[in-house]
Motif scaffolding. Structure first.
Motif, PDB file in Angstrom:
ATOM      1  N   ASN A  95       0.857  -1.179   0.000  1.00 24.51           N
ATOM      2  CA  ASN A  95       0.000   0.000   0.000  1.00 24.51           C
ATOM      3  C   ASN A  95       0.895   1.231   0.000  1.00 24.51           C
ATOM      4  OD1 ASN A  95       0.433   0.597   2.926  1.00 24.51           O
ATOM      5  ND2 ASN A  95      -0.826  -1.249   3.208  1.00 24.51           N
ATOM      6  N   LEU A  96       0.339   2.351  -0.333  1.00 24.48           N
ATOM      7  CA  LEU A  96       1.137   3.472  -0.822  1.00 24.48           C
ATOM      8  C   LEU A  96       1.421   4.532   0.234  1.00 24.48           C
ATOM      9  CD1 LEU A  96      -0.775   3.756  -4.207  1.00 24.48           C
ATOM     10  CD2 LEU A  96       1.145   2.273  -3.593  1.00 24.48           C
ATOM     11  N   TYR A  97       2.391   5.393  -0.085  1.00 28.20           N
ATOM     12  CA  TYR A  97       2.749   6.486   0.823  1.00 28.20           C
ATOM     13  C   TYR A  97       1.481   7.260   1.228  1.00 28.20           C
ATOM     14  CZ  TYR A  97       7.680   6.079  -0.711  1.00 28.20           C
ATOM     15  OH  TYR A  97       8.941   5.635  -0.995  1.00 28.20           O
ATOM     16  N   PRO A  98       1.460   7.771   2.436  1.00 28.44           N
ATOM     17  CA  PRO A  98       0.237   8.422   2.960  1.00 28.44           C
ATOM     18  C   PRO A  98       0.036   9.825   2.410  1.00 28.44           C
ATOM     19  CG  PRO A  98       1.968   8.540   4.591  1.00 28.44           C
ATOM     20  CD  PRO A  98       2.534   7.726   3.456  1.00 28.44           C
ATOM     21  N   PHE A  99      -0.107   9.935   1.099  1.00 30.54           N
ATOM     22  CA  PHE A  99      -0.230  11.251   0.464  1.00 30.54           C
ATOM     23  C   PHE A  99      -1.421  12.031   1.017  1.00 30.54           C
ATOM     24  CE2 PHE A  99      -1.966  14.099  -2.739  1.00 30.54           C
ATOM     25  CZ  PHE A  99      -0.849  14.829  -3.098  1.00 30.54           C
ATOM     26  N   ARG A 100      -2.592  11.393   1.084  1.00 33.89           N
ATOM     27  CA  ARG A 100      -3.801  12.093   1.527  1.00 33.89           C
ATOM     28  C   ARG A 100      -3.644  12.620   2.941  1.00 33.89           C
ATOM     29  NH1 ARG A 100      -4.967   7.332  -0.743  1.00 33.89           N
ATOM     30  NH2 ARG A 100      -6.351   7.143  -2.530  1.00 33.89           N
ATOM     31  N   GLN A 101      -3.091  11.783   3.822  1.00 36.13           N
ATOM     32  CA  GLN A 101      -2.933  12.197   5.219  1.00 36.13           C
ATOM     33  C   GLN A 101      -1.959  13.356   5.344  1.00 36.13           C
ATOM     34  OE1 GLN A 101      -2.955   9.186   3.928  1.00 36.13           O
ATOM     35  NE2 GLN A 101      -3.578   7.596   5.390  1.00 36.13           N
ATOM     36  N   VAL A 102      -0.894  13.336   4.561  1.00 37.67           N
ATOM     37  CA  VAL A 102       0.117  14.396   4.639  1.00 37.67           C
ATOM     38  C   VAL A 102      -0.466  15.731   4.196  1.00 37.67           C
ATOM     39  CG1 VAL A 102       2.285  15.232   3.649  1.00 37.67           C
ATOM     40  CG2 VAL A 102       2.106  12.876   4.461  1.00 37.67           C
ATOM     41  N   VAL A 103      -1.147  15.759   3.054  1.00 37.06           N
ATOM     42  CA  VAL A 103      -1.667  17.037   2.553  1.00 37.06           C
ATOM     43  C   VAL A 103      -2.811  17.555   3.408  1.00 37.06           C
ATOM     44  CG1 VAL A 103      -0.921  16.561   0.200  1.00 37.06           C
ATOM     45  CG2 VAL A 103      -3.252  15.952   0.889  1.00 37.06           C
ATOM     46  N   ALA A 104      -3.436  16.676   4.199  1.00 32.33           N
ATOM     47  CA  ALA A 104      -4.521  17.120   5.078  1.00 32.33           C
ATOM     48  C   ALA A 104      -4.000  17.746   6.371  1.00 32.33           C
ATOM     49  CB  ALA A 104      -5.440  15.942   5.417  1.00 32.33           C
ATOM     50  N   GLU A 105      -2.716  17.539   6.668  1.00 31.65           N
ATOM     51  CA  GLU A 105      -2.152  18.082   7.913  1.00 31.65           C
ATOM     52  C   GLU A 105      -2.002  19.597   7.822  1.00 31.65           C
ATOM     53  OE1 GLU A 105       1.551  16.136   8.480  1.00 31.65           O
ATOM     54  OE2 GLU A 105       0.658  14.170   8.906  1.00 31.65           O
TER      55      GLU A 105
END
Length: 535
Positions: A105-115
């Motif tokens: 599964n992939l890097y946490p792109f969504r979580q990072v940009v939501a921070e």
């Protein structure tokens, strides 16, 4: 198709390490050779898996700060090779071993940009390259290779391996393949959606800008009872577009009652939106029927939420039957007792006390939805959410309507200015009017609606409808109109019913005539310059 071969070799590289101990035990029990990278390698080793570093297997070190780890022929050749004599001979020639299982599964792109405070550079570094390449390669070769992108699938992976002697049936591999492509498609949509926030020199395009291309990806939240009518199948999808918005209904917890329908969710969303808007004025309650408000109220002083709800319900008790209620505060026993007095379809609130849940348990068909942070991020500084509607041939997109010019900020155009109490009721009426189908007229008095006219083809008819519903309660009430009065007849009808103050956008060629009518009747009138149509 030939019988599937047993899973002998797996490559595991996961950013989300949820349930990794379950996967580790499955790999150990199935005696699978495991290749891995970085933090996943360390975690698997700690869980007792005999794991080999990808860099040791390929003979090529991780380079560029970890940007290149799995982009190697020994990895992608092992994944993409077909079980044919020609491919098997090529693998032997180059010393490549087949890889039968890819768990990525992939890097946490969504979580990072939501921070909060996340930078563009942070976002770019969390765009996964090797992960999607492996997932897509394994999914392409699904007839031989199984690909797992969701930790929730570890259990069924283990069950299938035990049931089928270490191999996986075609039906499971096909299912995992579909899920893998949906996973990478949603990931790319999230990246493209984020990048659409910036122009060609990397500057933010602003909160009001709409993207040139729209990427919509969503995960089904399960089947709904039915659509608008029982013969229509329907589903609810949680979309990537909701990232960064206040909590949506996909995060609500249902405590009781039968499954929600399409209409239930539409009405619950309307109730939630109105309650959020009203909560800026104090503790609030909203009652919705067929996506339109039939009653709303805000607290007077330190009034209890149970009493606020009753005033919202009694604004139109007949329409409230079978309605949907949203409340801005926790539901305790006192609120629950008042809710239980009327047949309702759905109640949504931040929380329910155990006493409230016990009391309402007797209402078997009442759905109770809790959304703990339903009011978080709903202030006037929040970016209006993007809203979509489908039409023949495509989608319409717009920013959600927000009241940015309140009655108190408007221009008084009559000889008499509104009193402080009238201004408070005008603001309440204005917010409720935004949620009513156009043409819309809303009457409010003492912190509650008393008459609503909506969905009419003429404004004067909406005014007649609202004043008729208010009856004697129109005496001393205030009125909000979602758009300007094209003629004075709407003002005359309001004055005849006893209305004392009006808020409207203004902008008609007959504004002078309308203001003159208000002055003749001794009404206060405020122009906001901001229309609030709802179609």
């Amino acid at each position: 198709m030939t019988a599937p071969t047993p899973i002998r070799r797996a490559l595991v590289s996961v950013s989300d390490k949820t349930h990794l101990e379950v996967l580790a035990q499955i790999l150990i029990d199935s005696q699978v050779e495991v290749l891995s990278t970085g933090g996943t390698y360390q975690a698997l080793e700690a869980l007792g898996v005999a794991v080999v570093k990808v860099s040791e297997y390929t003979g090529a070190p991780e380079i560029l700060g970890g940007r290149v780890k799995t982009l190697h022929p020994k990895i992608h050749g092992g994944i993409l090779a077909l079980p044919t004599p020609a491919h098997e001979a090529e693998l032997r020639l180059h010393g490549i071993a087949p890889i039968d299982l890819v768990v990525v599964n992939l890097y946490p792109f969504r979580q990072v940009v939501a921070e909060p405070g996340s930078s563009f550079e942070d976002a770019v570094e969390n765009i996964d390259i090797g992960g999607p390449a492996m997932v897509r390669a394994a999914a392409k070769n699904w007839q031989r290779v199984a690909v797992v992108v969701d930790p929730a699938d570890y259990t069924r992976l283990g069950e299938a391996l035990r049931e089928h002697g270490g191999a996986l049936p075609e039906s499971l591999r096909r299912s995992l393949m579909r899920k893998a492509y949906a996973h990478t498609a949603a990931y790319d949509a999230a990246i493209a959606g984020y990048l659409a926030r910036f122009d060609d020199v990397g500057l933010s395009v602003g909160t009001d800008a709409l993207p040139d291309r729209l990427f919509v990806a969503g995960a089904a939240q399960g089947e709904l009872r039915y659509g608008e009518n029982p013969h229509q199948p329907a589903r609810f999808y949680a979309t990537e577009l909701a990232a960064g918005e206040p909590a949506g209904l996909h995060r609500a917890v249902q405590h009781q009652g039968k499954a929600l329908s399409y209409n239930n969710l539409l009405d619950a969303d309307a109730a939630l939106g109105l309650c959020r808007d009203l909560s800026r004025l104090g503790p609030a309650a909203a009652v919705i029927k067929h996506v339109s408000p039939c009653g709303a109220a805000i607290a007077r002083g330190d009034e209890a939420l149970a009493d606020v709800y009753v005033r919202a319900r009694e604004a139109d008790a007949e329409s409230a039957f079978g309605g949907i209620v949203a409340l801005s505060g926790p539901v305790d026993r006192a609120v629950a007792e008042r809710l239980a007095e009327t047949f309702l379809e759905v109640v949504i609130a931040p929380s329910f006390t155990p006493e409230a849940l016990a009391l309402l348990a007797g209402k078997k068909n009442l759905r109770l939805l809790s959304l703990e942070d339903m009011l978080v991020g709903t202030g006037p500084e929040a970016q209006p959410a993007l809203r979509l509607r489908s039409i023949a041939g495509g989608l319409l997109a717009q920013r959600e309507d927000a009241v940015t010019v309140a009655a108190a900020q408007g221009k008084v155009v009559t000889r008499r200015a509104p009193t402080a109490s009238e201004l408070r009721d005008l603001e309440l009426a204005q917010i409720v009017g935004k949620a009513v189908r156009s043409n819309a007229i809303v009457l409010c008095k003492d912190g509650a609606t008393v008459g609503i006219g909506g969905g009419q083809t003429s404004r004067v008819e909406a005014a007649r409808q609202a004043t008729a519903r208010a009856g004697a309660r129109a005496q001393g009430a205030v009125l909000a109109s979602d758009a300007f009065f094209p003629f004075r007849d709407g003002v005359d009808a309001a004055a005849a019913a006893g209305v004392t103050a009006i808020v409207q956008p203004g902008g008609s060629v007959r504004d002078e005539e309308v203001v003159t009518a208000a002055d003749e009747h001794g009404l206060a009138m405020v122009f906001t310059g901001q229309r609030h149509f709802r179609h």
